[in-house]
Design an enzyme around this catalytic site. Structure first.
Site, PDB file in Angstrom:
ATOM      1  CB  THR A  15       1.955   4.052  -7.857  1.00  0.00           C
ATOM      2  OG1 THR A  15       0.534   3.913  -7.887  1.00  0.00           O
ATOM      3  CG2 THR A  15       2.304   5.510  -7.656  1.00  0.00           C
ATOM      4  CE  LYS A  20      -1.970   3.030  -3.798  1.00  0.00           C
ATOM      5  NZ  LYS A  20      -1.238   1.787  -4.094  1.00  0.00           N
ATOM      6  CG  ASP A  76       0.596  -5.478  -3.270  1.00  0.00           C
ATOM      7  OD1 ASP A  76      -0.229  -4.816  -3.927  1.00  0.00           O
ATOM      8  OD2 ASP A  76       0.547  -6.724  -3.205  1.00  0.00           O
ATOM      9  CB  THR A  77      -2.538  -2.234   0.401  1.00  0.00           C
ATOM     10  OG1 THR A  77      -1.591  -1.211   0.685  1.00  0.00           O
ATOM     11  CG2 THR A  77      -3.567  -2.274   1.519  1.00  0.00           C
ATOM     12  CG  PHE A 156      -9.820   3.597  -1.989  1.00  0.00           C
ATOM     13  CD1 PHE A 156      -9.121   4.373  -1.085  1.00  0.00           C
ATOM     14  CD2 PHE A 156      -9.225   2.427  -2.448  1.00  0.00           C
ATOM     15  CE1 PHE A 156      -7.848   4.010  -0.657  1.00  0.00           C
ATOM     16  CE2 PHE A 156      -7.949   2.057  -2.031  1.00  0.00           C
ATOM     17  CZ  PHE A 156      -7.264   2.855  -1.130  1.00  0.00           C
ATOM     18  CE1 TYR A 158     -12.943  -6.211  -0.034  1.00  0.00           C
ATOM     19  CE2 TYR A 158     -10.868  -5.148  -0.604  1.00  0.00           C
ATOM     20  CZ  TYR A 158     -11.775  -6.167  -0.786  1.00  0.00           C
ATOM     21  OH  TYR A 158     -11.519  -7.144  -1.714  1.00  0.00           O
ATOM     22  CG  ASP A 159     -11.672   3.052   3.099  1.00  0.00           C
ATOM     23  OD1 ASP A 159     -10.905   2.235   3.634  1.00  0.00           O
ATOM     24  OD2 ASP A 159     -11.277   4.089   2.537  1.00  0.00           O
ATOM     25  CE  LYS A 179      -8.114   4.761   4.289  1.00  0.00           C
ATOM     26  NZ  LYS A 179      -8.407   4.516   2.881  1.00  0.00           N
ATOM     27  CG  HIS A 184      -3.631   0.022   5.475  1.00  0.00           C
ATOM     28  ND1 HIS A 184      -4.760   0.653   5.909  1.00  0.00           N
ATOM     29  CD2 HIS A 184      -3.743  -0.026   4.122  1.00  0.00           C
ATOM     30  CE1 HIS A 184      -5.531   0.944   4.876  1.00  0.00           C
ATOM     31  NE2 HIS A 184      -4.932   0.550   3.778  1.00  0.00           N
TER      32      HIS A 184
HETATM   33  P1  IMP Z   1      -3.139  -1.393  -3.481  1.00  0.00           P
HETATM   34  O1  IMP Z   1      -2.044  -2.396  -3.342  1.00  0.00           O
HETATM   35  O2  IMP Z   1      -2.912  -0.139  -2.695  1.00  0.00           O
HETATM   36  O3  IMP Z   1      -3.506  -1.134  -4.924  1.00  0.00           O
HETATM   37  O4  IMP Z   1      -4.449  -2.049  -2.806  1.00  0.00           O
HETATM   38  C1  IMP Z   1      -5.011  -3.275  -3.270  1.00  0.00           C
HETATM   39  C2  IMP Z   1      -6.476  -3.329  -2.906  1.00  0.00           C
HETATM   40  O5  IMP Z   1      -6.628  -3.366  -1.482  1.00  0.00           O
HETATM   41  C3  IMP Z   1      -7.299  -2.121  -3.344  1.00  0.00           C
HETATM   42  O6  IMP Z   1      -7.762  -2.273  -4.657  1.00  0.00           O
HETATM   43  C4  IMP Z   1      -8.447  -2.139  -2.354  1.00  0.00           C
HETATM   44  O7  IMP Z   1      -9.416  -3.113  -2.710  1.00  0.00           O
HETATM   45  C5  IMP Z   1      -7.764  -2.620  -1.083  1.00  0.00           C
HETATM   46  N1  IMP Z   1      -7.304  -1.452  -0.289  1.00  0.00           N
HETATM   47  C6  IMP Z   1      -6.042  -0.970  -0.224  1.00  0.00           C
HETATM   48  N2  IMP Z   1      -5.975   0.085   0.597  1.00  0.00           N
HETATM   49  C7  IMP Z   1      -7.227   0.274   1.055  1.00  0.00           C
HETATM   50  C8  IMP Z   1      -7.789   1.240   1.935  1.00  0.00           C
HETATM   51  O8  IMP Z   1      -7.139   2.149   2.471  1.00  0.00           O
HETATM   52  N3  IMP Z   1      -9.118   1.112   2.170  1.00  0.00           N
HETATM   53  C9  IMP Z   1      -9.883   0.141   1.605  1.00  0.00           C
HETATM   54  N4  IMP Z   1      -9.415  -0.751   0.763  1.00  0.00           N
HETATM   55  C10 IMP Z   1      -8.079  -0.700   0.489  1.00  0.00           C
END
Ligand code: IMP
Length: 205
Positions: A15, A20, A76-77, A156, A158-159, A179, A184
């Site tokens: 990352t 993070k 990835d999220t 941050f 969509y929180d 949180k 997740h």
């Molecule tokens: P990443 O894979 O962690 O970079 O997440 C991809 C995208 O998912 C981010 O840019 C946010 O739009 C959304 N996202 C990931 N984690 C969160 C969270 O904990 N809260 C709100 N939005 C999230």
């Protein structure tokens, strides 16, 4: 290999996100010195073009592993909305465009869900770890509801519109510690930590 005899090894977290990295270093501090891409000598972002969260996490971990042959993990999220067939999912960061603007993303979700009764959604994190040349996947999911307007200013993405099941507050109204415990990413990280804790408990690995 006996991890106990090795002391603190370096583990790469694929990352560029300092926040993070700091969070994860704190959690894995007992086992590893976790370094990010910057300290591993990578200035650029790794492409995230796969069609699934698993695919992106795997791609990023393999990309670094193939270059450095060192232990590495990537995550990835995505936000998966039931009424939108799992959208925005893997494109959560750039749902409203390549500018990756969180406010635009929220407004797009609210627009798409306008008048929609089913507001169920989940955040899902996938972590891919490559450790001692073997690959492992860990998943963390938190289910909840999407509100019709924003609430709260913490966090941050969509929180401000996501209210996890069992709580009255959105993620953006919660203290960060809470949180991180129920989120997740927090749940996926807890699985990763349990994996390392188990390995340490087993002599001769
Ligand atoms: P990443 O894979 O962690 O970079 O997440 C991809 C995208 O998912 C981010 O840019 C946010 O739009 C959304 N996202 C990931 N984690 C969160 C969270 O904990 N809260 C709100 N939005 C999230």
């Amino acid at each position: 290999m006996n991890l106990n005899s090795l002391g603190k090894e370096t583990l790469i977290f694929a990352t560029q996100n300092k926040h993070k990295l700091e969070e994860v270093n704190h959690l894995l501090n007992d086992f590893f010195n976790v370094i990010g891409l910057h300290d591993a000598g990578f200035g650029d972002d790794i492409p995230e073009d796969e069609p699934t969260l698993e695919g992106n996490a795997r791609f990023k971990a393999r990309y670094i592993y193939n270059k450095l042959h060192k232990n590495v993990f990537a995550d990835d999220t995505g936000l998966e909305i039931e009424a939108l067939n799992g959208e925005p999912g893997v494109i959560s960061a750039r749902y409203a465009g390549e500018g990756k603007n969180p406010e635009d993303n929220i407004q797009l979700v609210l627009k798409k869900l306008h008048g929609v009764e089913n507001r169920r959604a989940q955040f899902r994190t996938v972590i891919c770890l490559i450790f001692n040349h073997q690959e492992f996947l860990f998943e963390g999911v938190v289910k909840g509801t999407l509100l019709t307007e924003k609430n709260g200013i913490s966090g941050f993405g969509y929180d401000p519109i996501f209210k996890p099941d069992g709580y009255e507050d959105t993620f953006a109204q919660m203290p960060m510690e809470l949180k991180n415990k129920i989120s997740h990413r927090g749940l996926a990280m807890q699985k990763l930590i349990a994996f390392f804790a188990n390995m340490l408990a087993l002599p001769g690995i």
